[in-house]
Design a protein around this motif. Structure first.
Motif, PDB file in Angstrom:
ATOM      1  N   PRO A  72      15.930 -18.111   6.238  1.00 39.65           N
ATOM      2  CA  PRO A  72      15.227 -19.060   5.355  1.00 39.65           C
ATOM      3  C   PRO A  72      14.509 -18.348   4.213  1.00 39.65           C
ATOM      4  CG  PRO A  72      14.800 -19.554   7.668  1.00 39.65           C
ATOM      5  CD  PRO A  72      15.523 -18.230   7.637  1.00 39.65           C
ATOM      6  N   LYS A  73      14.406 -19.035   3.084  1.00 35.39           N
ATOM      7  CA  LYS A  73      13.749 -18.446   1.913  1.00 35.39           C
ATOM      8  C   LYS A  73      12.287 -18.120   2.195  1.00 35.39           C
ATOM      9  CE  LYS A  73      16.641 -20.478  -1.724  1.00 35.39           C
ATOM     10  NZ  LYS A  73      16.658 -21.316  -2.957  1.00 35.39           N
ATOM     11  N   ALA A  74      11.635 -18.951   3.016  1.00 39.16           N
ATOM     12  CA  ALA A  74      10.226 -18.694   3.332  1.00 39.16           C
ATOM     13  C   ALA A  74      10.063 -17.361   4.061  1.00 39.16           C
ATOM     14  CB  ALA A  74       9.664 -19.841   4.172  1.00 39.16           C
ATOM     15  N   VAL A  75      11.004 -17.054   4.987  1.00 40.60           N
ATOM     16  CA  VAL A  75      10.942 -15.797   5.722  1.00 40.60           C
ATOM     17  C   VAL A  75      11.216 -14.620   4.780  1.00 40.60           C
ATOM     18  CG1 VAL A  75      11.968 -14.452   7.594  1.00 40.60           C
ATOM     19  CG2 VAL A  75      11.612 -16.910   7.872  1.00 40.60           C
ATOM     20  N   THR A  76      12.171 -14.802   3.877  1.00 37.23           N
ATOM     21  CA  THR A  76      12.480 -13.749   2.911  1.00 37.23           C
ATOM     22  C   THR A  76      11.273 -13.446   2.022  1.00 37.23           C
ATOM     23  OG1 THR A  76      14.806 -14.410   2.889  1.00 37.23           O
ATOM     24  CG2 THR A  76      14.017 -13.087   1.033  1.00 37.23           C
ATOM     25  N   LYS A  77      10.624 -14.488   1.519  1.00 34.18           N
ATOM     26  CA  LYS A  77       9.455 -14.292   0.669  1.00 34.18           C
ATOM     27  C   LYS A  77       8.319 -13.629   1.446  1.00 34.18           C
ATOM     28  CE  LYS A  77      10.341 -18.135  -2.521  1.00 34.18           C
ATOM     29  NZ  LYS A  77       9.818 -19.415  -3.052  1.00 34.18           N
ATOM     30  N   ARG A  78       8.138 -14.045   2.709  1.00 33.35           N
ATOM     31  CA  ARG A  78       7.094 -13.451   3.543  1.00 33.35           C
ATOM     32  C   ARG A  78       7.380 -11.970   3.800  1.00 33.35           C
ATOM     33  NH1 ARG A  78       1.915 -13.240   4.855  1.00 33.35           N
ATOM     34  NH2 ARG A  78       1.529 -12.887   7.076  1.00 33.35           N
ATOM     35  N   CYS A  79       8.638 -11.638   4.017  1.00 32.53           N
ATOM     36  CA  CYS A  79       9.035 -10.248   4.249  1.00 32.53           C
ATOM     37  C   CYS A  79       8.713  -9.380   3.039  1.00 32.53           C
ATOM     38  CB  CYS A  79      10.517 -10.196   4.587  1.00 32.53           C
ATOM     39  SG  CYS A  79      11.166  -8.537   4.850  1.00 32.53           S
ATOM     40  N   VAL A  80       9.066  -9.848   1.856  1.00 33.01           N
ATOM     41  CA  VAL A  80       8.802  -9.096   0.628  1.00 33.01           C
ATOM     42  C   VAL A  80       7.297  -8.969   0.388  1.00 33.01           C
ATOM     43  CG1 VAL A  80       9.086  -9.111  -1.874  1.00 33.01           C
ATOM     44  CG2 VAL A  80      11.004  -9.725  -0.398  1.00 33.01           C
ATOM     45  N   SER A  81       6.566 -10.044   0.679  1.00 34.53           N
ATOM     46  CA  SER A  81       5.114 -10.019   0.494  1.00 34.53           C
ATOM     47  C   SER A  81       4.453  -8.991   1.402  1.00 34.53           C
ATOM     48  CB  SER A  81       4.537 -11.413   0.754  1.00 34.53           C
ATOM     49  OG  SER A  81       3.125 -11.397   0.696  1.00 34.53           O
ATOM     50  N   LEU A  82       4.868  -8.937   2.668  1.00 36.78           N
ATOM     51  CA  LEU A  82       4.293  -7.965   3.600  1.00 36.78           C
ATOM     52  C   LEU A  82       4.626  -6.535   3.160  1.00 36.78           C
ATOM     53  CD1 LEU A  82       5.043  -9.717   7.017  1.00 36.78           C
ATOM     54  CD2 LEU A  82       2.802  -9.377   5.959  1.00 36.78           C
ATOM     55  N   ARG A  83       5.838  -6.342   2.651  1.00 34.71           N
ATOM     56  CA  ARG A  83       6.221  -5.007   2.198  1.00 34.71           C
ATOM     57  C   ARG A  83       5.349  -4.555   1.029  1.00 34.71           C
ATOM     58  NH1 ARG A  83       8.825  -0.408   3.891  1.00 34.71           N
ATOM     59  NH2 ARG A  83      10.226   0.444   2.291  1.00 34.71           N
ATOM     60  N   MET A  84       5.109  -5.465   0.082  1.00 37.25           N
ATOM     61  CA  MET A  84       4.312  -5.119  -1.082  1.00 37.25           C
ATOM     62  C   MET A  84       2.844  -4.933  -0.736  1.00 37.25           C
ATOM     63  SD  MET A  84       6.392  -4.891  -3.636  1.00 37.25           S
ATOM     64  CE  MET A  84       5.273  -5.004  -5.029  1.00 37.25           C
ATOM     65  N   ARG A  85       2.345  -5.756   0.196  1.00 32.31           N
ATOM     66  CA  ARG A  85       0.905  -5.742   0.490  1.00 32.31           C
ATOM     67  C   ARG A  85       0.532  -4.675   1.515  1.00 32.31           C
ATOM     68  NH1 ARG A  85      -2.231  -8.740   4.084  1.00 32.31           N
ATOM     69  NH2 ARG A  85      -0.438 -10.009   4.650  1.00 32.31           N
ATOM     70  N   LEU A  86       1.306  -4.567   2.609  1.00 28.62           N
ATOM     71  CA  LEU A  86       0.955  -3.654   3.689  1.00 28.62           C
ATOM     72  C   LEU A  86       1.759  -2.362   3.664  1.00 28.62           C
ATOM     73  CD1 LEU A  86       0.668  -6.179   6.666  1.00 28.62           C
ATOM     74  CD2 LEU A  86      -1.124  -5.379   5.121  1.00 28.62           C
ATOM     75  N   ARG A  87       2.898  -2.377   2.934  1.00 27.92           N
ATOM     76  CA  ARG A  87       3.756  -1.203   2.828  1.00 27.92           C
ATOM     77  C   ARG A  87       4.218  -0.723   4.206  1.00 27.92           C
ATOM     78  NH1 ARG A  87      -0.098  -1.143  -0.959  1.00 27.92           N
ATOM     79  NH2 ARG A  87       0.534  -0.891  -3.110  1.00 27.92           N
ATOM     80  N   GLU A  88       4.496  -1.653   5.088  1.00 28.23           N
ATOM     81  CA  GLU A  88       5.010  -1.323   6.406  1.00 28.23           C
ATOM     82  C   GLU A  88       6.533  -1.236   6.373  1.00 28.23           C
ATOM     83  OE1 GLU A  88       1.629  -3.143   9.404  1.00 28.23           O
ATOM     84  OE2 GLU A  88       3.440  -4.308   9.021  1.00 28.23           O
ATOM     85  N   GLY A  89       7.108  -0.611   7.411  1.00 27.55           N
ATOM     86  CA  GLY A  89       8.551  -0.461   7.504  1.00 27.55           C
ATOM     87  C   GLY A  89       9.216  -1.670   8.146  1.00 27.55           C
ATOM     88  N   PRO A  90      10.562  -1.661   8.221  1.00 26.30           N
ATOM     89  CA  PRO A  90      11.293  -2.797   8.788  1.00 26.30           C
ATOM     90  C   PRO A  90      10.904  -3.120  10.227  1.00 26.30           C
ATOM     91  CG  PRO A  90      12.788  -1.374   7.574  1.00 26.30           C
ATOM     92  CD  PRO A  90      11.471  -0.648   7.633  1.00 26.30           C
ATOM     93  N   VAL A  91      10.602  -2.094  11.033  1.00 24.65           N
ATOM     94  CA  VAL A  91      10.261  -2.342  12.437  1.00 24.65           C
ATOM     95  C   VAL A  91       8.949  -3.111  12.543  1.00 24.65           C
ATOM     96  CG1 VAL A  91       9.669  -1.250  14.627  1.00 24.65           C
ATOM     97  CG2 VAL A  91      11.538  -0.336  13.247  1.00 24.65           C
ATOM     98  N   GLN A  92       7.937  -2.690  11.773  1.00 26.10           N
ATOM     99  CA  GLN A  92       6.641  -3.353  11.845  1.00 26.10           C
ATOM    100  C   GLN A  92       6.712  -4.780  11.274  1.00 26.10           C
ATOM    101  OE1 GLN A  92       6.926  -0.118  10.568  1.00 26.10           O
ATOM    102  NE2 GLN A  92       6.345   0.734  12.552  1.00 26.10           N
TER     103      GLN A  92
END
Length: 331
Positions: A72-92
Motif C-alpha cells: 500500500p502507498k501508505a506503507v511505502t510513504k511511512r517506510c520512506v519517512s522512517l528512513r529519512m527521520r530515524l535513518r534506520e536500516g531495512p531490518v529495523q
C-alpha cells in the motif's frame, strides 16, 4: 531501436504495419508473408489481429492491470519517512511496520534511499568488522556532547528565531559574556559491550574524570547484575581517560584500559555508531519542550534499544538476546 521494442525483435513497428497490410489489404497468405520476413506464422497472425482490431503496432507493457499484493502507498510513504527521520536500516524499519526487510529494501531502492550516504552521511571508508568472543571481553566508552534544549523547544523544530527566544526565556541559564545566552551542554556517557552491543548510558553536565569514573563504577555493577564481567575497556585519548584517576580505577576493578590510535575514531567505532543511532532515535527524534523532557525519555529509548530493537550485528535480534539467562531479558 524504436522506443518500447525489445532488443531481439524481428520486426520494427513500421515493418509490423507493412506485414499486416500485406495480409489484410493485399491478400497475401500468412505463410508467404512469414517466409518473406523470416518470422514465424503466429508472429504474422498476431500483428494482423492487432491491425484488424485497430491497435498500435508497438509492444504492450507486461505490467499487470491489477496487483492485489502490491505494498500500500501508505506503507511505502511511512517506510520512506522512517528512513529519512530515524535513518534506520531495512531490518529495523521492517520490525516497526510489520513487513519483510526485503520489501523495505525494495522500497528504499526505488526511492534511491537504500544507502545511508544518500540520506545524510557519507564516509567513503571500507568497513572492516571485528567482534570479541563473549560479553565483557571488551567494552567501549565515549562521551557524546549535545546542546541543551531550551524551554519551549530548540531551533531544529521551532526555527532559529523562535529557538533564540526560547533560549533567552529559559530560566537558570549559565552566565555568558556573549550577547546570546548559552544553555550549556549535556554530556552523554556511554559504555557499550563489544560482543552483544548492550549499552549503558548516563547523562551528565560535564565530562570530567570524576564523572567518567563514577559512570564506569555504575556500569560495571549494572553489567555484573546481568552476568557480564568486564575485562577490558577501550576509550579515546580524552583527558578524562588519560587521567591517573581513570588508570587507578581500572586497576582497582581489574579492568585493562586500552586506547584508540590518535585521529582514528574508527577503532572505537561501535560506540560512535551507537551515538549516531541514539542521536537519530532519541536526542533529535522529536520536538522536546525542555532538556528535562529529553533526558527523561532516554531510559525508555535505551530499553527499546537493548531489549526490542533488531540489530543487524546480532542476527537481526535485539542486543539482549546475546546475554543468556538474564532476568527480564524478554520484557
Amino acid at each position: 531501436m524504436t522506443r518500447g521494442q525489445h532488443a531481439n525483435a524481428a520486426l520494427t513497428p513500421r515493418h509490423r504495419l507493412k506485414v499486416a497490410r500485406l495480409v489484410v489489404e493485399d491478400g497475401w497468405p500468412i505463410s508467404e508473408v512469414a517466409a518473406r520476413f523470416q518470422v514465424s506464422w503466429p508472429t504474422v497472425k498476431r500483428w494482423v489481429d492487432r491491425y484488424l482490431a485497430g491497435e498500435p503496432m508497438h509492444d504492450r507493457s507486461s505490467r499487470p492491470r491489477t496487483s492485489p499484493n502490491k505494498t500500500p502507498k501508505a506503507v511505502t510513504k511511512r517506510c520512506v519517512s522512517l528512513r529519512m527521520r530515524l535513518r534506520e536500516g531495512p531490518v529495523q524499519i521492517a520490525a516497526r511496520l510489520g513487513i519483510a526487510p526485503s520489501t523495505v529494501h525494495r522500497i528504499l531502492t526505488t526511492a534511491c534511499l537504500n544507502r545511508l550516504s544518500d540520506v545524510d552521511r557519507a564516509t567513503g571508508e571500507p568497513i572492516r568488522r571485528y567482534e570479541h568472543p563473549h560479553p565483557g571481553s571488551l567494552v567501549h566508552v565515549d562521551v557524546k556532547k549535545l546542546g541543551n534544549i531550551p524551554d519551549g523547544g530548540g531551533w531544529r523544530y521551532v526555527g532559529r528565531l523562535q529557538g533564540e527566544r526560547n533560549r533567552s526565556a529559559t530560566p537558570d541559564k549559565p552566565k555568558s559574556k556573549w550577547r546570546n545566552p548559552k544553555l550549556g551542554y549535556a554530556f552523554v556517557h556511554t559504555v557499550i559491550d563489544d560482543h552483544s552491543r548492550v549499552a549503558y548510558t548516563e547523562v551528565h553536565d560535564d565530562e570530567t574524570a570524576i564523572t567518567a569514573v563514577a559512570v564506569l563504577h555504575r556500569a560495571v555493577e549494572w553489567f555484573a547484575q546481568r552476568g557480564v564481567t568486564i575485562e577490558r575497556v577501550i576509550s579515546d585519548n580524552g583527558s578524562a581517560y588519560r587521567s591517573h584517576l581513570w588508570r587507578d580505577t581500572c586497576e582497582a576493578l581489574t579492568i585493562t584500559p586500552k586506547y584508540t590510535r590518535p585521529y582514528r575514531p574508527q577503532t572505537n567505532g561501535k560506540v560512535e555508531r551507537f551515538h549516531r543511532t541514539m542521536a537519530d532515535g532519541w536526542a533529535y527524534a522529536r520536538c522536546y519542550t525542555s532538556e528535562t523532557e529529553r533526558r527523561d525519555a532516554l531510559e525508555a529509548w535505551l530499553h527499546q534499544y537493548n531489549h526490542h530493537r533488531p540489530h543487524t550485528a546480532c542476527g537481526n535480534q535485539p542486543p539482549f538476546s546475546r546475554l543468556i539467562n538474564v532476568s527480564g531479558q524478554y520484557n
